[in-house]
Design a protein around this motif. Structure first.
Motif, mmCIF file in Angstrom:
data_model
loop_
_atom_site.group_PDB
_atom_site.id
_atom_site.type_symbol
_atom_site.label_atom_id
_atom_site.label_comp_id
_atom_site.label_asym_id
_atom_site.label_seq_id
_atom_site.Cartn_x
_atom_site.Cartn_y
_atom_site.Cartn_z
ATOM 1 N N LEU A 139 0.832 -1.212 0.000
ATOM 2 C CA LEU A 139 0.000 0.000 0.000
ATOM 3 C C LEU A 139 0.863 1.258 0.000
ATOM 4 C CD1 LEU A 139 -2.870 -1.048 2.437
ATOM 5 C CD2 LEU A 139 -2.902 -0.998 -0.046
ATOM 6 N N MET A 140 1.957 1.221 0.732
ATOM 7 C CA MET A 140 2.839 2.400 0.774
ATOM 8 C C MET A 140 3.468 2.663 -0.596
ATOM 9 S SD MET A 140 4.670 2.076 4.510
ATOM 10 C CE MET A 140 5.552 3.648 4.455
ATOM 11 N N SER A 141 3.696 1.599 -1.353
ATOM 12 C CA SER A 141 4.288 1.782 -2.682
ATOM 13 C C SER A 141 3.316 2.472 -3.628
ATOM 14 C CB SER A 141 4.706 0.429 -3.265
ATOM 15 O OG SER A 141 3.584 -0.247 -3.789
ATOM 16 N N ARG A 142 2.070 2.660 -3.161
ATOM 17 C CA ARG A 142 1.080 3.410 -3.953
ATOM 18 C C ARG A 142 0.885 4.816 -3.401
ATOM 19 N NH1 ARG A 142 2.680 -0.568 -6.639
ATOM 20 N NH2 ARG A 142 1.206 -2.081 -7.469
ATOM 21 N N GLY A 143 1.811 5.256 -2.559
ATOM 22 C CA GLY A 143 1.767 6.628 -2.066
ATOM 23 C C GLY A 143 0.984 6.805 -0.782
ATOM 24 N N ILE A 144 0.570 5.696 -0.175
ATOM 25 C CA ILE A 144 -0.268 5.760 1.027
ATOM 26 C C ILE A 144 0.631 5.646 2.255
ATOM 27 C CG2 ILE A 144 -2.106 4.538 2.266
ATOM 28 C CD1 ILE A 144 -3.091 3.640 -0.586
ATOM 29 N N SER A 145 0.438 6.519 3.240
ATOM 30 C CA SER A 145 1.313 6.504 4.420
ATOM 31 C C SER A 145 1.074 5.235 5.235
ATOM 32 C CB SER A 145 1.044 7.731 5.292
ATOM 33 O OG SER A 145 -0.191 7.571 5.955
ATOM 34 N N GLU A 146 2.030 4.924 6.092
ATOM 35 C CA GLU A 146 1.928 3.711 6.894
ATOM 36 C C GLU A 146 0.668 3.716 7.766
ATOM 37 O OE1 GLU A 146 5.468 2.844 9.077
ATOM 38 O OE2 GLU A 146 4.498 1.251 10.213
ATOM 39 N N ASP A 201 -2.128 5.372 7.282
ATOM 40 C CA ASP A 201 -3.316 5.219 6.442
ATOM 41 C C ASP A 201 -3.443 3.801 5.911
ATOM 42 O OD1 ASP A 201 -3.842 7.817 6.884
ATOM 43 O OD2 ASP A 201 -3.340 8.533 4.879
ATOM 44 N N MET A 240 -6.580 1.506 6.477
ATOM 45 C CA MET A 240 -7.285 0.954 5.330
ATOM 46 C C MET A 240 -7.491 -0.557 5.492
ATOM 47 S SD MET A 240 -6.097 1.425 1.383
ATOM 48 C CE MET A 240 -6.979 2.833 0.755
ATOM 49 N N LEU A 281 -9.193 8.309 7.010
ATOM 50 C CA LEU A 281 -8.443 8.155 5.768
ATOM 51 C C LEU A 281 -8.158 9.504 5.134
ATOM 52 C CD1 LEU A 281 -10.149 4.993 4.365
ATOM 53 C CD2 LEU A 281 -7.867 5.219 5.305
ATOM 54 N N GLU A 282 -9.029 10.456 5.416
ATOM 55 C CA GLU A 282 -8.747 11.812 4.926
ATOM 56 C C GLU A 282 -7.812 12.503 5.918
ATOM 57 O OE1 GLU A 282 -9.874 12.376 1.972
ATOM 58 O OE2 GLU A 282 -11.027 10.524 2.038
ATOM 59 N N ALA A 316 -4.686 12.879 6.031
ATOM 60 C CA ALA A 316 -3.415 12.257 6.378
ATOM 61 C C ALA A 316 -2.268 13.143 5.909
ATOM 62 C CB ALA A 316 -3.322 10.897 5.720
ATOM 63 N N ILE A 317 -1.079 12.784 6.312
ATOM 64 C CA ILE A 317 0.106 13.560 5.930
ATOM 65 C C ILE A 317 0.233 13.585 4.411
ATOM 66 C CG2 ILE A 317 2.543 13.895 6.479
ATOM 67 C CD1 ILE A 317 1.731 11.085 8.206
ATOM 68 N N GLY A 318 0.304 14.767 3.816
ATOM 69 C CA GLY A 318 0.321 14.861 2.366
ATOM 70 C C GLY A 318 1.709 14.801 1.779
#
Lengths: 466, 246
Positions: free
Chosen positions: A419-426, A428, A432, A461-462, A464-466
């Motif tokens: 999931l992180m490799s898709r730009g999602i923080s740990e 989040d 998820m 989920l909203e 989160a760190i951008g």
């Protein structure tokens, strides 16, 4: 990988404490004198007073359960079992005292009543302060009222059903309930009447060192149907509060009842609740249950399938954080041919919390051609949280289809990396995964509760760190 | 503007106690397709994971630069947001999160902009059609119960939607039948333009038949032993790796 935390349940709304103001609070402890005093305060008919006193005798004879969580911190001498709020029963929110009304406002009850409910009951401490139902249901003969009114106005119906489904000698806390019960809801749906929009009762315990013992009695007559929602919460105090409610459901031949619950007690609450349904021929009861709060919870709703072709489904989730021990599960007894039960239970534990799934499936000899399928899954979010599964399966005939599946797992680092490799923080990514895990349950909850549940698990989920 | 996207300088990486990469050097410019080939265990997947800084792999020495910026120790999600994508050899299954919701969320994170749901669904539908994917998969839980081929196509779908600057495809062709390989190649063709680049990691050469590649690197025992053009891949297809193994 660095360990991150899912936040604790955001309890801001639930922890609003009103001043412990009341009209009457019974002395702490349990004696025949105290029970008699409660009975006088409640204006009981004689039969109910005698019932209470007998229940107290049973209570004194029964032992604490020898299994499950340790209840030794419960000292009944420290608990006030009856607290009458300084409000009578109203059928308009405007008449409910300001601070009590504010509490229910913040919990969103009057709003939900306007938009998505056919009737609402609201209990504050030991008494129901608000009850109302839509006119067209009244015309169809549906009764939805507080339990005290039912005892007075429908004595025959109540006598025939009250604590017959859950007898006082079932266990110690049912006996306690029989002695000190107060408040709760009574619902009667006449033959063939389909109540399309849910009814909801909300139970709020505000007073510290006290107990809530509401009694819910629902009778759904032949070929009728109902969706009933029960919500519970309390602010947090330092000393133990006790909830020992009792729910009795009668689902007659061909009838349907869906019973949804969100329990969100504070973490000083001992939640020792008893719920049981008796299900008739080709009738069905579905339980949907979200258990989040309380310090200790022992909650095992039960379906007794007495009629040929009776069905039940249980869908439940428990979420235990720090210091919580949630011992929840489901019980079903198949007493007739062609009956079926489906169980889908999930639990999430974090930060040292403990979740146990404890269940009973009993298929008696006469229940030929019955089916039962049980699936329970647990997710632990760290290395020091605990999860356990204790199923008892008692199958007394060969002519059944039975399956039991249990899975216990953790969030894998591989999944988080994906999931992180898709730009999602740990953070989040974890949220998820947890939200996805809970989804099969949350989608069964009424919409506003599904939303609440997602907020409860704080799956923000909203933002989160951008 | 510099054409350079990725530069790996003298990279040493361990997996557990085992030393896998032993001094990798690699430069990838915009508009290029690179291939890393090598026998099993040579360090191909480790290279991909090291670029995305998977915490399971420890970097002992060396640097990774992306558009001139040192990303050697950046977090995986930050690297992804800078524009690097990796297609997984074994994509993870996420129950309860639909393909649509997942991709919408990821796209929002990667672009930093709100995603318009209608437009987004149309885009998704278009790509799924191109990749011969069943549009019902949009509402299914991410990768749950997907066949091997469906998972790989779903990775290519994600690449198209997230539109990275550099796409690393780790064994995307392995285990696929001829038709699926053709579909995956088509996806790569759709993605490719002069402003992005692709790094294909593979141990066979089938996928290279329908793609024009610029550089082929041969990785053996954690080192790039030779670099050449598409001809090199042909040579390996015929003669194997034996002459590169010492």
């Amino acid at each position: 990988m660095k360990k991150t935390e899912l936040n604790e349940i955001n309890r801001n709304i639930y922890d609003i404490k009103n001043k412990d103001e009341y009209d009457f609070k019974i002395k702490k402890g349990l004696t025949p004198e105290i029970i008699k005093e409660i009975s006088i305060q409640k204006n009981d008919p004689d039969w109910m007073r005698d019932f209470r006193l007998k229940a107290l005798e049973v209570y004194n004879k029964l032992e604490l359960p020898s299994w499950g969580p340790d209840l030794s911190e419960l000292n009944m001498d420290e608990i006030a079992t009856y607290v009458r709020p300084k409000s009578k029963l109203n059928n308009s929110w405007d008449e409910v005292p300001e601070d009590i009304k504010n509490t229910f406002d913040k919990l969103g009850i009057p709003e939900a009543e306007k938009t998505s409910l056919a009737g609402v009951g609201a209990q504050y401490d030991s008494e129901v302060v608000y009850h109302s139902m839509k006119e067209d249901l009244i015309k169809q003969g549906v009764i939805y009222t507080d339990m005290e009114t039912a005892v007075r106005e429908y004595p025959d119906l109540v006598k025939e059903h009250f604590m017959k489904c859950v007898p006082v000698n079932d266990h110690k806390f049912v006996a306690l309930h029989g002695a000190v019960w107060s408040g709760g809801s009574f619902v009667y749906v006449p033959k063939g009447v389909k109540v399309e929009i849910p009814l909801q009762s909300y139970f709020r315990l505000n007073s510290p060192e006290s107990g809530q013992f509401e009694h819910t009695l629902i009778i759904v007559e032949e070929n009728a149907s109902l969706h009933f929602i029960e919500g519970c919460s309390a602010p947090k105090y330092n000393k133990v509060n006790l909830h020992a409610g009792c729910v009795e459901l009668y689902v007659k031949d061909g009838a349907y009842l869906r019973y949804s619950t969100i329990e969100n007690w504070s973490k000083n609450m001992l939640n020792l609740n008893t719920k049981k349904a008796i299900v008739g021929k080709n009738a069905q009861v579905d339980w949907v249950s979200g258990s989040f709060g309380s310090k200790i919870s022992m909650l095992y709703p039960m379906s007794i399938l007495n009629g040929v072709g009776a069905k039940t489904e249980f869908t439940g989730i428990s979420f235990a954080g720090k210091g919580q021990n949630l011992d929840n599960g489901f019980k079903v007894v198949h007493n007739a041919p062609n009956t079926s039960s489906v169980v889908n239970a999930k639990s999430i534990s974090k930060n040292g919390g403990k979740c146990t799934y404890r269940s009973l499936v009993r298929i008696n000899e006469m229940a030929k051609n019955s089916k039962s399928s049980v699936s329970c899954e647990s997710l632990m979010l760290d290395d020091f949280s605990v999860s356990d599964t204790i199923p008892v399966n008692d199958i007394r005939t060969d002519e059944v289809e039975f399956s039991h599946e249990a899975k216990i797992g953790k969030i894998s680092d591989k999944t988080i990396f994906y999931l992180m490799s898709r730009g999602i923080s740990e953070e989040d990514a974890k949220a998820m995964i947890v939200r996805g895990f809970a989804y099969p349950i949350s989608k069964e909850l009424p919409v506003e509760y599904a939303v609440e549940m997602n907020n409860l698990i704080n799956l923000e989920l909203e933002g989160a760190i951008g | 503007m510099s054409k350079e996207l990725l530069e790996i300088r003298d990279l040493y990486v361990n997996a557990g106690e085992k030393q896998i990469l032993q001094g990798i050097n690699l430069k990838i410019n915009k508009g290029e397709i690179h291939v890393i080939m090598g026998p099993n265990g040579s360090g191909k997947t480790t290279t991909a994971n090291a670029i995305l800084n998977n915490p399971e792999y420890k970097k002992e020495k060396g640097q990774i630069l992306f558009e001139g910026e040192n990303i050697t120790n950046s977090k995986t999600d930050e690297i992804a947001r800078k524009g690097i994508f990796m297609s997984f050899q074994l994509p993870e299954e996420i129950p309860g999160i639909s393909v649509t919701n997942f991709l919408k969320y990821a796209k929002n994170k990667v672009t930093g902009k709100p995603v318009k749901i209608f437009e987004f669904k149309e885009e998704l539908k278009k790509y799924m059609e191109e990749l011969s994917m069943n549009s019902k998969n949009m509402e299914r839980s991410l990768n749950v119960g997907f066949s091997g081929g469906e998972k790989k196509k779903n990775e290519i779908l994600q690449m198209l939607v997230l539109n990275p600057k550099l796409a690393i495809l780790d064994e995307t062709d392995s285990g696929l039948d001829v038709d699926a390989i053709r579909t995956v190649s088509k996806g790569i063709e759709m993605f490719k333009n002069e402003n992005n680049a692709i790094l294909i990691i593979t141990h066979n050469t089938k996928i290279l038949h329908s793609l024009k590649v610029d550089y082929v690197h041969v990785l053996v025992n954690g080192k790039i032993v030779t670099t050449g053009s598409q001809e090199l891949a042909k040579d390996i297809e015929e003669n194997g790796y034996s002459k590169y193994k010492k």
